[in-house]
Design an enzyme around this catalytic site. Structure first.
Site, PDB file in Angstrom:
ATOM      1  N   HIS A 263       0.842  -1.200   0.000  1.00  0.00           N
ATOM      2  CA  HIS A 263       0.000   0.000   0.000  1.00  0.00           C
ATOM      3  C   HIS A 263       0.873   1.244   0.000  1.00  0.00           C
ATOM      4  O   HIS A 263       1.939   1.254   0.614  1.00  0.00           O
ATOM      5  CB  HIS A 263      -0.915   0.010   1.228  1.00  0.00           C
ATOM      6  CG  HIS A 263      -2.084   0.923   1.069  1.00  0.00           C
ATOM      7  ND1 HIS A 263      -2.006   2.267   1.330  1.00  0.00           N
ATOM      8  CD2 HIS A 263      -3.343   0.691   0.634  1.00  0.00           C
ATOM      9  CE1 HIS A 263      -3.173   2.814   1.073  1.00  0.00           C
ATOM     10  NE2 HIS A 263      -4.002   1.883   0.646  1.00  0.00           N
ATOM     11  N   ASP A 320      -7.990  -4.815  -1.025  1.00  0.00           N
ATOM     12  CA  ASP A 320      -8.422  -5.618  -2.170  1.00  0.00           C
ATOM     13  C   ASP A 320      -8.121  -7.106  -2.014  1.00  0.00           C
ATOM     14  O   ASP A 320      -8.680  -7.925  -2.741  1.00  0.00           O
ATOM     15  CB  ASP A 320      -7.742  -5.114  -3.451  1.00  0.00           C
ATOM     16  CG  ASP A 320      -8.172  -3.706  -3.773  1.00  0.00           C
ATOM     17  OD1 ASP A 320      -9.381  -3.468  -3.798  1.00  0.00           O
ATOM     18  OD2 ASP A 320      -7.295  -2.847  -3.956  1.00  0.00           O
TER      19      ASP A 320
END
Ligand code: COA
Length: 394
Positions: A263, A320
């Site tokens: 991320h 996700d």
């Protein structure tokens, strides 16, 4: 920006471009708050409808306010027949994110308040978009499969109604609640790429529908919202838990990416991934099919180990990663995973566009206009000599 101020940072990592009152991400501690409230508490006790109200209005609703908001949302679910006709003209192979992105301004053309730039009108338009986007996604799925769209069910929750419109069946309440939590978790995430795209368009005084269409385009890429479908494709490609370790190792050795991991802001576990992992495990138990949960878990473990070996640092699952197997177990088609992200993030996007338009977190509205260093052809201060076509050598 002051003339000559050198703040160049390709990708804008860590560059603050505005103030916001909508959400905050603590990437070091792994904390996400919406309007001051921790996402963990919201996922535990709230609903997507309540969270959408909170994002748009900067306070938790009273019982009365929530009732009114829920009933307004339910009454705005239908989409104009012309939008359905527009979708029916598209090739069945069209990407659902492209369909959604192009259908949003079409929908806007039927909004009588399209050009009304008061805060009140924008809140109404936001509510309509939140209400109608799920219908558009579900309708497109039905249309491309040669079926008639399912009418919205006024008695179902926002989450339950989407699952109903998608399948034509009443959803099981546990699945509807799990999906509701997924919507809460995806609703907002500060200045990510799609939100920034939406705010940037809003800063030009373009209307809400134009800003949302831009945000949808930004979300479609695999480094952003497109990652959840890619995670599922990866799971299908690997196929078996026994193949996970070698697949991940080969992938990372070759410099490839494991989708759903890593991320730009979190340097610890994404709090949304922690909640989604639990939902994934629960769903696997309920459906009696452990395969997708076990494979996702195995990929996570293998990626962390291999990444540590190759890069000497940690990598963590993002939002996700587990949402892919969760949606798959909910029988949502893979290429609808990203549109599902959009039907949730619409609440955050709309809140940001309104904040941008009405300068709610800064002294006045400002047009985004970054700069770039020109590194192209240079023939001196007077520029290059223009040679007419007939005199150019090949
Ligand atoms: C989200 C993402 C773009 C963030 O990228 P970033 O901010 O550049 O991440 P970092 O700078 O921390 O990356 C550090 C290194 O780890 C690598 N890396 C990051 N995520 C990786 C992943 N999922 N798989 C393999 N390597 C990864 C980067 O390539 C980079 O390598 P380098 O130092 O050799 O250039 C990146 O993690 C990624 O592409 N993840 C997969 C896509 C995804 O899941 N997107 C959804 C995000 S919510």
């Amino acid at each position: 920006m002051e003339e000559g101020l050198d703040v160049k940072n390709i990708g804008l990592r860590g560059v603050k471009v505005a103030d916001t009152r909508i959400s905050d991400v603590d990437g070091e501690k792994g904390i996400l708050i919406y309007r001051g409230f921790n996402i963990v508490d919201l996922a535990q006790s709230s609903t997507f409808e309540e969270v959408s109200f909170l994002l748009l209005n900067d306070h938790l609703p009273t019982q009365e306010e929530l009732k009114k908001f829920q009933s307004e949302l339910a009454s705005e679910r239908k989409i104009p027949p012309a939008v359905l006709e527009y979708m029916k003209m598209l090739p069945k192979s069209a990407n659902p994110m492209d369909v959604l992105q192009s259908a949003v301004p079409v929908l806007g053309s039927y909004d009588i308040q399209l050009r009304e730039e008061t805060k009140e009108a924008n809140l109404k338009k936001a509510l309509r978009l939140i209400a109608k986007l799920p219908n558009m996604v579900a309708a497109w799925n039905r249309i491309r499969n040669g079926k008639e769209p399912v009418l919205p069910h006024p008695e179902l929750s926002h989450a339950g109604n989407f699952l109903h419109m998608l399948s034509g069946f009443l959803p099981d309440p546990n699945t509807a609640r799990d999906f509701d939590i997924c919507l809460i978790l995806h609703a907002e995430h500060s200045f990510n790429a799609s939100t920034f795209a939406g705010r940037e368009v809003a800063s030009t005084h373009a209307h809400l529908y134009a800003a949302i269409a831009a945000a949808i385009g930004a979300l479609s890429g695999e480094l952003h919202g497109g990652a959840n479908s890619e995670v599922m494709r990866m799971l299908l490609e690997i196929g078996e838990v026994s193949r996970v370790t070698s697949w991940v190792s080969e992938r990372l050795q070759k410099g490839g990416k494991v989708m759903g991991m890593g991320h730009a802001v979190y340097h610890t576990e994404d709090p949304r991934a922690t909640i989604l992992r639990k939902i994934c495990e629960k769903l696997a138990e309920r459906t009696g099919d452990q395969k997708w949960y076990e494979m996702t878990k195995a990929i996570e473990v293998a990626t962390k180990e291999e990444f540590r070996k190759i890069k000497g640092k940690e990598i963590y699952a993002n939002v996700d990663f587990y949402s892919a197997s969760v949606y798959h177990m909910m029988k949502i088609p893979i290429d609808l995973f990203t549109p599902v992200f959009a039907i949730s993030r619409i609440s955050g996007w709309a809140a940001h566009v309104i904040e941008e338009k009405f300068a709610e977190a800064q002294p006045k509205p400002e047009l985004y206009r970054p700069d770039a260093d020109y590194v192209g052809t240079y023939c001196g201060p007077e520029a290059c000599e223009y040679i007419p076509m007939g005199k150019r050598s090949s």
